[in-house]
Design a protein around this motif. Structure first.
Motif, PDB file in Angstrom:
ATOM      1  N   GLU A   1     -10.823  75.572  54.982  1.00  0.00           N
ATOM      2  CA  GLU A   1     -11.582  74.747  54.049  1.00  0.00           C
ATOM      3  C   GLU A   1     -11.006  74.974  52.655  1.00  0.00           C
ATOM      4  O   GLU A   1     -10.650  76.100  52.290  1.00  0.00           O
ATOM      5  CB  GLU A   1     -13.064  75.133  54.060  1.00  0.00           C
ATOM      6  CG  GLU A   1     -13.724  75.084  55.426  1.00  0.00           C
ATOM      7  CD  GLU A   1     -14.038  73.664  55.869  1.00  0.00           C
ATOM      8  OE1 GLU A   1     -13.878  72.742  55.039  1.00  0.00           O
ATOM      9  OE2 GLU A   1     -14.443  73.477  57.032  1.00  0.00           O
TER      10      GLU A   1
ATOM     11  N   THR B   1     -14.844  82.749  65.716  1.00  0.00           N
ATOM     12  CA  THR B   1     -13.915  81.734  66.212  1.00  0.00           C
ATOM     13  C   THR B   1     -13.033  81.290  65.069  1.00  0.00           C
ATOM     14  O   THR B   1     -13.443  81.286  63.898  1.00  0.00           O
ATOM     15  CB  THR B   1     -14.675  80.511  66.779  1.00  0.00           C
ATOM     16  OG1 THR B   1     -15.473  79.937  65.744  1.00  0.00           O
ATOM     17  CG2 THR B   1     -15.529  80.902  67.975  1.00  0.00           C
ATOM     18  N   PHE B   2     -11.812  80.926  65.375  1.00  0.00           N
ATOM     19  CA  PHE B   2     -10.908  80.432  64.340  1.00  0.00           C
ATOM     20  C   PHE B   2     -11.272  78.992  64.000  1.00  0.00           C
ATOM     21  O   PHE B   2     -11.467  78.162  64.884  1.00  0.00           O
ATOM     22  CB  PHE B   2      -9.468  80.500  64.829  1.00  0.00           C
ATOM     23  CG  PHE B   2      -8.500  79.961  63.817  1.00  0.00           C
ATOM     24  CD1 PHE B   2      -8.079  80.740  62.745  1.00  0.00           C
ATOM     25  CD2 PHE B   2      -8.029  78.657  63.913  1.00  0.00           C
ATOM     26  CE1 PHE B   2      -7.194  80.239  61.806  1.00  0.00           C
ATOM     27  CE2 PHE B   2      -7.141  78.152  62.966  1.00  0.00           C
ATOM     28  CZ  PHE B   2      -6.730  78.945  61.915  1.00  0.00           C
ATOM     29  N   GLN B   3     -11.397  78.708  62.694  1.00  0.00           N
ATOM     30  CA  GLN B   3     -11.731  77.355  62.260  1.00  0.00           C
ATOM     31  C   GLN B   3     -10.678  76.849  61.287  1.00  0.00           C
ATOM     32  O   GLN B   3      -9.977  77.617  60.630  1.00  0.00           O
ATOM     33  CB  GLN B   3     -13.116  77.337  61.591  1.00  0.00           C
ATOM     34  CG  GLN B   3     -14.258  77.665  62.533  1.00  0.00           C
ATOM     35  CD  GLN B   3     -15.610  77.516  61.862  1.00  0.00           C
ATOM     36  OE1 GLN B   3     -15.703  77.073  60.734  1.00  0.00           O
ATOM     37  NE2 GLN B   3     -16.663  77.874  62.584  1.00  0.00           N
ATOM     38  N   LYS B   4     -10.608  75.548  61.198  1.00  0.00           N
ATOM     39  CA  LYS B   4      -9.669  74.902  60.300  1.00  0.00           C
ATOM     40  C   LYS B   4      -9.942  75.329  58.856  1.00  0.00           C
ATOM     41  O   LYS B   4     -11.106  75.407  58.442  1.00  0.00           O
ATOM     42  CB  LYS B   4      -9.791  73.386  60.438  1.00  0.00           C
ATOM     43  CG  LYS B   4      -8.785  72.609  59.605  1.00  0.00           C
ATOM     44  CD  LYS B   4      -8.976  71.111  59.813  1.00  0.00           C
ATOM     45  CE  LYS B   4      -7.988  70.337  58.948  1.00  0.00           C
ATOM     46  NZ  LYS B   4      -8.168  68.863  59.131  1.00  0.00           N
TER      47      LYS B   4
ATOM     48  N   LEU C   1     -13.636  86.468  57.281  1.00  0.00           N
ATOM     49  CA  LEU C   1     -13.116  85.394  56.445  1.00  0.00           C
ATOM     50  C   LEU C   1     -12.009  85.939  55.557  1.00  0.00           C
ATOM     51  O   LEU C   1     -12.115  87.053  55.030  1.00  0.00           O
ATOM     52  CB  LEU C   1     -14.215  84.804  55.553  1.00  0.00           C
ATOM     53  CG  LEU C   1     -15.384  84.065  56.211  1.00  0.00           C
ATOM     54  CD1 LEU C   1     -16.435  83.753  55.152  1.00  0.00           C
ATOM     55  CD2 LEU C   1     -14.897  82.790  56.854  1.00  0.00           C
TER      56      LEU C   1
ATOM     57  N   THR D   1     -12.923  69.697  51.216  1.00  0.00           N
ATOM     58  CA  THR D   1     -13.113  69.445  52.645  1.00  0.00           C
ATOM     59  C   THR D   1     -14.609  69.384  52.934  1.00  0.00           C
ATOM     60  O   THR D   1     -15.430  69.755  52.084  1.00  0.00           O
ATOM     61  CB  THR D   1     -12.448  70.552  53.469  1.00  0.00           C
ATOM     62  OG1 THR D   1     -12.920  71.823  53.008  1.00  0.00           O
ATOM     63  CG2 THR D   1     -10.936  70.502  53.326  1.00  0.00           C
TER      64      THR D   1
ATOM     65  N   TYR E   1     -16.808  71.150  54.338  1.00  0.00           N
ATOM     66  CA  TYR E   1     -17.629  72.346  54.162  1.00  0.00           C
ATOM     67  C   TYR E   1     -18.290  72.388  52.781  1.00  0.00           C
ATOM     68  O   TYR E   1     -19.394  72.886  52.618  1.00  0.00           O
ATOM     69  CB  TYR E   1     -16.760  73.585  54.373  1.00  0.00           C
ATOM     70  CG  TYR E   1     -17.432  74.891  54.032  1.00  0.00           C
ATOM     71  CD1 TYR E   1     -18.289  75.511  54.931  1.00  0.00           C
ATOM     72  CD2 TYR E   1     -17.208  75.505  52.797  1.00  0.00           C
ATOM     73  CE1 TYR E   1     -18.916  76.707  54.613  1.00  0.00           C
ATOM     74  CE2 TYR E   1     -17.817  76.696  52.468  1.00  0.00           C
ATOM     75  CZ  TYR E   1     -18.676  77.304  53.384  1.00  0.00           C
ATOM     76  OH  TYR E   1     -19.288  78.488  53.059  1.00  0.00           O
TER      77      TYR E   1
ATOM     78  N   PHE F   1     -10.394  80.825  55.085  1.00  0.00           N
ATOM     79  CA  PHE F   1     -10.008  80.855  56.494  1.00  0.00           C
ATOM     80  C   PHE F   1     -11.053  81.652  57.274  1.00  0.00           C
ATOM     81  O   PHE F   1     -11.307  82.818  56.937  1.00  0.00           O
ATOM     82  CB  PHE F   1      -8.648  81.540  56.677  1.00  0.00           C
ATOM     83  CG  PHE F   1      -7.544  80.970  55.834  1.00  0.00           C
ATOM     84  CD1 PHE F   1      -6.712  79.991  56.336  1.00  0.00           C
ATOM     85  CD2 PHE F   1      -7.329  81.410  54.530  1.00  0.00           C
ATOM     86  CE1 PHE F   1      -5.678  79.467  55.569  1.00  0.00           C
ATOM     87  CE2 PHE F   1      -6.307  80.899  53.759  1.00  0.00           C
ATOM     88  CZ  PHE F   1      -5.478  79.914  54.285  1.00  0.00           C
ATOM     89  N   GLN F   2     -11.665  81.093  58.279  1.00  0.00           N
ATOM     90  CA  GLN F   2     -12.536  81.860  59.164  1.00  0.00           C
ATOM     91  C   GLN F   2     -11.726  82.272  60.392  1.00  0.00           C
ATOM     92  O   GLN F   2     -11.185  81.431  61.114  1.00  0.00           O
ATOM     93  CB  GLN F   2     -13.768  81.062  59.605  1.00  0.00           C
ATOM     94  CG  GLN F   2     -14.654  81.860  60.565  1.00  0.00           C
ATOM     95  CD  GLN F   2     -15.965  81.175  60.856  1.00  0.00           C
ATOM     96  OE1 GLN F   2     -16.697  80.820  59.941  1.00  0.00           O
ATOM     97  NE2 GLN F   2     -16.264  81.016  62.132  1.00  0.00           N
TER      98      GLN F   2
ATOM     99  N   SER G   1     -18.455  88.360  61.629  1.00  0.00           N
ATOM    100  CA  SER G   1     -17.611  87.272  61.138  1.00  0.00           C
ATOM    101  C   SER G   1     -16.548  87.832  60.204  1.00  0.00           C
ATOM    102  O   SER G   1     -16.764  88.824  59.494  1.00  0.00           O
ATOM    103  CB  SER G   1     -18.445  86.218  60.401  1.00  0.00           C
ATOM    104  OG  SER G   1     -19.397  85.632  61.263  1.00  0.00           O
TER     105      SER G   1
END
Length: 826
Positions: A438, A433-436, A378, A488, A490, A428-429, A376
């Motif tokens: 937080e 996978t790219f995620q929105k 970030l 957010t 998360y 940012f992740q 992963s």
């Protein structure tokens, strides 16, 4: 004769109070009271020997001469600068005092029956050498190691020029300074009390560092680090730092202006206006010091994530760069009014404001344990902005009795601190996978009030002694109620931890008595301090914490000075270090997505017992040996609260104990007339032991620190080149790699009033901090780098009458409480 008996009775009451504190009887004292006949026939000559700054001259040689210069008697001054001659017949004499590196002073006196009520004060000035019609003061060594303290001669050494008080302490023997965590330790012991111009400042450990960083070194004359404080000082510290700023006691308005500009990675500068005023009955001082100090620090961390089964281990790697914006303003004014012949009233007002913004950016890569675990990635952008405001005021009164050495002092202090902080974070992740993104934003309003009252009495005792007794009461309150502004989904589950409020109240009542006595080269100090502490904390909304404890803190110091000026000293004391308020605050704060900080409201105060011995030769060669035993050692640890996550928690806890043995050798060497060297070496062995979570842990290490301070003088120029090396070291469970660095300073007077200084710190940029450790379920290593390499140019100009004495500036009586103020991270 009646007034002397009355004064003696008053003193005997204080002797009785002291003996009751120590659990002893008072019968022996009553037998020592002299009879009326003895008082009428015995004449005693007494006085004090001091430097021009007002500090006592220890082991100065005082001789009583006849009019034809033949010797009658000789003695040496004790740790308070006091001296006396007994059984002196009436007549005319010459009193002569001398000390290494100082001008010999001679004063004609007439001994009569009233001499015992008129103590003599002698002042020693620096030796002056005339070279081609240029007066050059003797160059003092950067550091002077004495039996119970380390003296840092700031004003006379250009290597300190342009920096700040925090930088100066970082170059001081027996002290360790961490610019990243803003921590200061004395002989490895945490916690300190800061005094400025004789009065205490009430600051938390983190705010002490912030305050010292806002105080330009240009306005400081010297710093004394008390490594074995007497019972007179608050027990809530491992050591006491006495900081003296420049003062100018002259008719009218006089002072000094200084401007510093320079750069490291970023440009920076500071300035100071240090003014003094004196008239027949009023004296005062005013200081304004603005500072612009942007800086940075960066780190890399690598963590091993052990598998809970037989599968492969995981890892976590992070890189962070933090650019810090910092501006501060310091205003301080003190005034003393001579209200009556022996009564002085005074006031001190201090205002500080610091605006600091941290802008860290992080990049994190990790892989959890397991065969099929994915990698992963970030990225994070966080910001922590702080507005720290302080207003502190002191009102004091000082009554001097007929015997000038007998004084009664009252101090009332009040201080208010506001720390308004805002923390924002965006995560940012990117992988797998790219995620929105937080994000969250939290406000941390923190308010602290400190109120203190202190009464101190000081008097002569049994001709060659001095008694100090006093009482102090302090009341501290703190409230910190975070509020989550935006977040957010998360962060939904984390909001109870991120917004955990904390309220705290503490009352400390203290009484002390301290006795100093000298005879034939011997000096004795013994004291006892009682402190009762009651505090109430409310962690969250329903977790009250209440504690009451009473502690006794003895202190003993014995010193002997031989006729050859060799000095031997031995001291023992017991101290307490209470947790700072930020260490108790339970609210969680994000550094980055995998690094959190939280205080521990269950922390216990640590107790330290220290035994110290020192030997100093007439040529200023010094050997100091220190043994300390610390119980409930407050230690910062990093561990994973959840084994299923790579996230770590930066947390304070009580180790069972720390034991340390160290020895320091200081040797001055004169290479040529213009080149002097001060070599210092410290060898220490330290052990830390913990049973946290029922897991025994022992960490130990022997460490050597070498310092080589070179002082050069030629014509109008002077320079210092200082090199430092520290070997492998441990703190808590962390091991620190060796470090070395070199500092340079040059100065030149441009006229009788103007001086220019150039200072370069860590000129090879080698001061890199690498540490690593394995504790509980966490194995982690760090590589730190910060703006240690800087070049600063300072111009200073003095104005006003040059022939004057120094102003006695006033400070605060609540400094140990202020030393614990503030939030470490918010």
């Amino acid at each position: 004769m009646r007034s002397k008996k009355s004064t003696f009775s008053f003193n005997r009451w204080y002797i009785l109070f002291f003996l009751l504190l120590g659990g002893a009887g008072h019968a022996g004292w009553s037998q020592s009271r002299p009879s009326s006949s003895q008082l009428s026939t015995e004449i005693t000559l007494q006085g004090t020997l001091r430097f021009e700054s007002g500090s006592p001259v220890i082991a100065g040689i005082v001789s009583l001469l006849r009019a034809d210069s033949s010797l009658v008697k000789a003695t040496s001054s004790d740790t308070t600068g006091s001296f006396s001659f007994k059984n002196i017949i009436t007549g005319t004499y010459v009193l002569q005092a001398s000390y290494i590196g100082r001008q010999t002073v001679r004063q004609a006196i007439i001994v009569s029956d009233t001499v015992t009520n008129s103590p003599i004060r002698l002042t020693l000035l620096p030796a002056v050498l005339n070279l081609k019609e240029i007066s050059v003061k003797e160059k003092r060594p950067p550091f002077d190691l004495q039996g119970d303290r380390v003296v840092v001669n700031v004003e006379s050494n250009p290597v300190f020029g342009g920096g700040n008080a925090f930088d100066v302490l970082g170059k001081t023997p027996r002290l360790s300074v961490d610019a990243v965590t803003k921590s200061i330790t004395i002989d490895g012991k945490t916690g300190l009390i800061l005094y400025q111009n004789g009065r205490q400042l009430y600051l938390s450990s983190d705010q002490v560092a912030t305050y010292l960083q806002s105080l330009p070194a240009n306005i400081i004359s010297r710093i004394e680090v008390l490594t074995s404080p007497s019972a007179q000082y608050d027990a809530g510290s491992s050591g006491v730092i006495l900081l003296y700023t420049k003062g100018f006691n002259r008719q009218g308005i006089t002072g000094e202006l200084a401007v510093t500009a320079g750069a490291g990675r970023y440009g920076k500068g500071n300035a100071s206006a240090n003014l003094s005023f004196q008239s027949a009955n009023v004296q005062g001082s005013f200081l304004y010091a603005p500072t612009y100090r942007p800086t940075y620090y960066s780190w890399r961390s690598d963590q091993v994530l052990p598998s809970l089964t037989t599968g492969p281990a995981g890892f976590a790697h992070s890189e962070e760069f933090n650019q810090i914006e910092n501006t501060s303003h310091l205003i301080r004014t003190s005034w003393d009014w001579k209200a009556a012949r022996r009564l002085t009233l005074g006031t001190v007002l201090q205002v500080t404001h610091t605006a600091e913004t941290d802008n860290p950016t992080s990049s994190i890569t990790y892989q959890l344990p397991g065969v099929d675990a994915s990698i992963s990635r970030l990225d994070a952008e966080t910001q922590l902005s702080q507005q720290i405001s302080n207003l502190a005021a002191n009102v004091n009164a000082r009554k001097q009795f007929k015997n000038a050495e007998n004084t009664l002092a009252l101090d009332l202090d009040i201080a208010r601190y506001n720390v308004n902080s805002k923390s924002t974070a965006t995560f940012f992740q990117l992988f797998p996978t790219f995620q929105k993104p937080e994000n969250l934003q939290i406000l941390y309003p923190n308010e602290v009030w400190i109120r203190t009252a202190k009464l101190d009495y000081r008097s002569t005792l049994l001709t060659r002694g001095r008694l100090e007794s006093g009482f102090k009461y302090s009341w501290i309150s703190m409230i910190n109620i975070p509020s989550l502004e935006t977040f957010t989904p998360y962060f939904q589950s984390l909001t109870p931890l991120l917004t955990k409020p904390y309220q705290y109240q503490e009352q400390i009542a203290a009484a002390y008595s301290n006795w100093v006595f000298s005879v034939k080269g011997w000096s004795f100090q013994t004291g006892l301090r009682l402190e009762h502490t009651h505090y109430e904390g409310l962690s969250g909304l329903s977790t009250p914490i209440n504690r009451d404890y009473l502690n006794i803190f003895p202190s003993v110091n014995v010193q002997f000075t031989s006729m050859r000026k060799n000095q031997y000293s031995m001291s023992v004391n017991r101290r307490i270090n209470r947790p700072s308020f930020d260490q108790l605050n339970p609210a969680y704060i994000f550094y980055d997505p995998l690094t959190l900080y939280s205080g521990n409201p269950l922390l216990m105060p640590q107790l330290a017992t220290t035994l110290q011995g020192a030997y100093t030769t007439s040529k200023r060669i010094n050997v100091t040996v220190v043994y300390s035993d610390i119980r409930n050692r407050i230690t910062e640890v990093v561990y994973r609260p959840d084994l299923r996550s790579p996230a770590t928690l930066d947390y304070n806890q009580n180790f069972d104990w720390e034991k340390r043995v160290s020895a320091t050798l200081s040797i001055p060497i004169k290479v040529t007339a213009g080149w002097r060297i001060q070599g210092l070496v410290t060898a220490a062995n330290v052990r830390f032991f913990s049973t946290f979570q029922e897991t025994p842990f022992l960490n130990k290490q022997s460490t050597v620190t070498l310092r080589l301070n070179n002082t050069f003088t030629w014509k109008k120029w002077s320079a210092n080149v200082n090199g430092t090396y520290r070997g492998l070291a441990v703190v808590g469970y962390m091991v620190y790699d060796p470090i070395w660095f070199v500092d340079l300073g040059v100065q030149r007077p441009l006229s009788e009033r103007a001086t220019i200084k150039l200072a370069a710190s860590d000129i090879f940029h080698t001061l890199l901090i690498n540490n690593y450790g394995s504790y509980l379920n966490t194995t982690i290593g760090f590589k730190h780098k910060y703006e240690s390499q800087q070049v600063l140019l300072t111009y200073s100009y003095q104005f006003g009458n040059r022939k004057a004495k120094l102003v006695e500036q006033r400070s605060f009586g609540s400094e140990s409480e202020q030393e614990r103020l503030g939030n470490k991270r918010n």
